[in-house]
Design a protein around this motif. Structure first.
Motif, PDB file in Angstrom:
ATOM      1  N   CYS A  37     -13.836 -11.069   1.290  1.00  0.00           N
ATOM      2  CA  CYS A  37     -12.672 -10.206   1.071  1.00  0.00           C
ATOM      3  C   CYS A  37     -11.546 -10.578   2.047  1.00  0.00           C
ATOM      4  CB  CYS A  37     -13.098  -8.752   1.244  1.00  0.00           C
ATOM      5  SG  CYS A  37     -11.860  -7.588   0.699  1.00  0.00           S
ATOM      6  N   GLY A  38     -11.909 -10.861   3.304  1.00  0.00           N
ATOM      7  CA  GLY A  38     -10.894 -11.237   4.293  1.00  0.00           C
ATOM      8  C   GLY A  38     -10.155 -12.509   3.882  1.00  0.00           C
ATOM      9  N   ARG A  42      -6.236 -13.118   3.391  1.00  0.00           N
ATOM     10  CA  ARG A  42      -5.517 -14.166   4.126  1.00  0.00           C
ATOM     11  C   ARG A  42      -4.829 -15.160   3.191  1.00  0.00           C
ATOM     12  NH1 ARG A  42      -9.602 -12.876   7.715  1.00  0.00           N
ATOM     13  NH2 ARG A  42     -11.121 -14.170   6.655  1.00  0.00           N
ATOM     14  N   ILE A  58      -4.385  -5.391   8.958  1.00  0.00           N
ATOM     15  CA  ILE A  58      -5.263  -6.442   9.484  1.00  0.00           C
ATOM     16  C   ILE A  58      -4.925  -6.743  10.944  1.00  0.00           C
ATOM     17  CG2 ILE A  58      -5.866  -8.907   9.250  1.00  0.00           C
ATOM     18  CD1 ILE A  58      -5.518  -8.500   6.176  1.00  0.00           C
ATOM     19  N   GLU A  62      -7.461  -2.474  11.519  1.00  0.00           N
ATOM     20  CA  GLU A  62      -7.786  -1.314  10.667  1.00  0.00           C
ATOM     21  C   GLU A  62      -8.238  -1.803   9.296  1.00  0.00           C
ATOM     22  OE1 GLU A  62      -7.440   1.834  11.525  1.00  0.00           O
ATOM     23  OE2 GLU A  62      -6.271   1.679  13.368  1.00  0.00           O
ATOM     24  N   VAL A  64      -7.805  -2.051   5.396  1.00  0.00           N
ATOM     25  CA  VAL A  64      -6.757  -1.939   4.383  1.00  0.00           C
ATOM     26  C   VAL A  64      -7.173  -0.777   3.459  1.00  0.00           C
ATOM     27  CG1 VAL A  64      -5.673  -3.169   2.450  1.00  0.00           C
ATOM     28  CG2 VAL A  64      -6.263  -4.413   4.562  1.00  0.00           C
ATOM     29  N   THR A  69      -7.267  -2.519  -1.453  1.00  0.00           N
ATOM     30  CA  THR A  69      -8.325  -3.522  -1.219  1.00  0.00           C
ATOM     31  C   THR A  69      -9.004  -3.907  -2.527  1.00  0.00           C
ATOM     32  OG1 THR A  69      -8.770  -2.780   1.031  1.00  0.00           O
ATOM     33  CG2 THR A  69     -10.571  -3.878  -0.102  1.00  0.00           C
ATOM     34  N   GLY A  97     -17.747  -8.985   3.604  1.00  0.00           N
ATOM     35  CA  GLY A  97     -16.583  -8.193   4.003  1.00  0.00           C
ATOM     36  C   GLY A  97     -16.252  -7.058   3.049  1.00  0.00           C
ATOM     37  N   ILE A  98     -17.047  -6.846   2.052  1.00  0.00           N
ATOM     38  CA  ILE A  98     -16.820  -5.757   1.110  1.00  0.00           C
ATOM     39  C   ILE A  98     -18.177  -5.341   0.533  1.00  0.00           C
ATOM     40  CG2 ILE A  98     -16.424  -7.202  -0.971  1.00  0.00           C
ATOM     41  CD1 ILE A  98     -14.102  -5.266  -1.664  1.00  0.00           C
ATOM     42  N   ARG A 100     -16.656  -2.011   2.732  1.00  0.00           N
ATOM     43  CA  ARG A 100     -16.569  -1.721   4.157  1.00  0.00           C
ATOM     44  C   ARG A 100     -16.576  -0.232   4.453  1.00  0.00           C
ATOM     45  NH1 ARG A 100     -14.395  -6.983   6.042  1.00  0.00           N
ATOM     46  NH2 ARG A 100     -14.144  -6.950   8.270  1.00  0.00           N
ATOM     47  N   GLN A 104     -15.558   2.473  -0.982  1.00  0.00           N
ATOM     48  CA  GLN A 104     -15.532   1.149  -1.613  1.00  0.00           C
ATOM     49  C   GLN A 104     -16.878   0.866  -2.296  1.00  0.00           C
ATOM     50  OE1 GLN A 104     -14.315  -1.970   1.080  1.00  0.00           O
ATOM     51  NE2 GLN A 104     -12.394  -0.970   1.591  1.00  0.00           N
ATOM     52  N   ARG A 141      -6.061 -16.671  13.538  1.00  0.00           N
ATOM     53  CA  ARG A 141      -6.186 -15.400  12.825  1.00  0.00           C
ATOM     54  C   ARG A 141      -5.473 -14.268  13.549  1.00  0.00           C
ATOM     55  NH1 ARG A 141     -11.885 -14.264  10.044  1.00  0.00           N
ATOM     56  NH2 ARG A 141     -11.126 -12.191  10.533  1.00  0.00           N
ATOM     57  N   ASP A 143      -5.754 -11.069  13.254  1.00  0.00           N
ATOM     58  CA  ASP A 143      -6.506  -9.860  13.603  1.00  0.00           C
ATOM     59  C   ASP A 143      -7.388 -10.066  14.828  1.00  0.00           C
ATOM     60  OD1 ASP A 143      -7.887 -11.688  12.039  1.00  0.00           O
ATOM     61  OD2 ASP A 143      -9.251 -10.179  11.231  1.00  0.00           O
ATOM     62  N   ARG A 153     -12.118  -3.354  15.984  1.00  0.00           N
ATOM     63  CA  ARG A 153     -12.813  -3.734  14.749  1.00  0.00           C
ATOM     64  C   ARG A 153     -14.299  -3.336  14.808  1.00  0.00           C
ATOM     65  NH1 ARG A 153     -11.691  -8.046  11.458  1.00  0.00           N
ATOM     66  NH2 ARG A 153     -13.043  -9.524  12.478  1.00  0.00           N
TER      67      ARG A 153
HETATM   68  P1  AMP Z   1     -12.838 -10.226   7.810  1.00  0.00           P
HETATM   69  O1  AMP Z   1     -12.333 -11.598   7.558  1.00  0.00           O
HETATM   70  O2  AMP Z   1     -13.897  -9.809   6.841  1.00  0.00           O
HETATM   71  O3  AMP Z   1     -13.256  -9.997   9.229  1.00  0.00           O
HETATM   72  O4  AMP Z   1     -11.613  -9.235   7.546  1.00  0.00           O
HETATM   73  C1  AMP Z   1     -10.443  -9.311   8.303  1.00  0.00           C
HETATM   74  C2  AMP Z   1      -9.658  -8.018   8.150  1.00  0.00           C
HETATM   75  O5  AMP Z   1      -9.272  -7.849   6.797  1.00  0.00           O
HETATM   76  C3  AMP Z   1     -10.404  -6.755   8.504  1.00  0.00           C
HETATM   77  O6  AMP Z   1     -10.387  -6.458   9.888  1.00  0.00           O
HETATM   78  C4  AMP Z   1      -9.643  -5.713   7.708  1.00  0.00           C
HETATM   79  O7  AMP Z   1      -8.401  -5.412   8.328  1.00  0.00           O
HETATM   80  C5  AMP Z   1      -9.332  -6.479   6.438  1.00  0.00           C
HETATM   81  N1  AMP Z   1     -10.405  -6.304   5.439  1.00  0.00           N
HETATM   82  C6  AMP Z   1     -11.270  -7.256   5.003  1.00  0.00           C
HETATM   83  N2  AMP Z   1     -12.091  -6.758   4.074  1.00  0.00           N
HETATM   84  C7  AMP Z   1     -11.747  -5.453   3.913  1.00  0.00           C
HETATM   85  C8  AMP Z   1     -12.232  -4.376   3.098  1.00  0.00           C
HETATM   86  N3  AMP Z   1     -13.268  -4.536   2.262  1.00  0.00           N
HETATM   87  N4  AMP Z   1     -11.610  -3.194   3.198  1.00  0.00           N
HETATM   88  C9  AMP Z   1     -10.565  -2.990   4.011  1.00  0.00           C
HETATM   89  N5  AMP Z   1     -10.078  -3.937   4.824  1.00  0.00           N
HETATM   90  C10 AMP Z   1     -10.660  -5.169   4.783  1.00  0.00           C
END
Ligand code: AMP
Length: 206
Positions: A37-38, A42, A58, A62, A64, A69, A97-98, A100, A104, A141, A143, A153
């Motif tokens: 999902c991230g 991106r 991001i 926080e 999204v 999302t 990543g989903i 979260r 969801q 990145r 975030d 996070r």
């Molecule tokens: P990740 O690459 O999975 O660490 O995601 C990076 C950032 O994207 C997270 O810290 C969130 O801000 C956002 N993000 C990724 N996946 C989700 C999700 N399923 N729901 C909400 N925000 C998400």
């Protein structure tokens, strides 16, 4: 709206535990399609409305908002379906990543048939923070820039994401020690996933 429900594996665990690494390696094996999902976030054009809106959350570490999302994630999935890069009749969908949070997970019930949750476990938060900091330099990145955002996070993970595990039947949750090398962890992940894949696609093998 009724969707086809895609047969899926969820890679679950704290930030920096190695979900993305394992997902990418699995995604290189025929019969698995990996979608993070991230990565979908991106890949958004940052000058677009969705790109601007998501980046705000991001960069603060926080989540999204859920509806946004799911809409963006689904659009990403549909793109790969449309290009036949993801072929649901022969690929297991590997998600990381989903979901979260619980909401969801509930919404995704319409989209997914979750066959297995692979819960990657590493108790050493400092090791994960270091891993994230190295990745921030490598991948630039937004975030993962400051330790404060990274620690936040983890708080979000503990408060919102960890409870998602209880949404899934214990019988489909596998705990995998994520402390070893990527190859060792991969072996443990494959021990869980190969029987599932064999069962599903038994009739398709030549
Ligand atoms: P990740 O690459 O999975 O660490 O995601 C990076 C950032 O994207 C997270 O810290 C969130 O801000 C956002 N993000 C990724 N996946 C989700 C999700 N399923 N729901 C909400 N925000 C998400």
């Amino acid at each position: 709206m009724a969707h086809k429900r895609y047969r899926s594996i969820l890679l679950f665990g704290a930030p920096g535990v190695g979900k993305g690494t394992q997902g990418r390696v699995l995604g290189a094996i025929p019969g698995f399609f990996h979608l993070a999902c991230g990565d979908v976030f991106r890949s958004l054009d940052i000058s677009s409305q969705e790109g601007r809106e998501t980046r705000e959350y991001i960069s603060r570490g926080e989540l999204v908002p859920d509806d946004l999302t799911i809409r963006i994630w689904r659009k990403g999935l549909d793109g790969y379906l449309g290009m036949s890069q993801y072929k649901p009749w022969e690929d297991l969908l590997v998600l990381d990543g989903i979901p979260r949070n619980l909401r969801q997970a509930q919404i995704l019930e319409d989209h997914l048939e979750v066959l297995q949750v692979v819960y990657l476990i590493c108790k050493d938060e400092d090791a994960m923070v270091h891993r994230i900091q190295r990745r921030a330099i490598r991948e630039n990145r937004a975030d993962d820039g400051s330790e404060g955002v990274i620690r936040h996070r983890f708080d979000v993970y503990r408060e919102e994401t960890e409870p998602v595990l209880a949404h899934y039947d214990e019988s489909i949750v596998s705990r995998v020690d994520a402390f070893g090398s990527p190859a060792e962890v991969l072996r443990s992940v494959l021990d869980v996933l190969i029987p599932i894949q064999n069962e599903l696609f038994r009739d398709r093998r030549p």
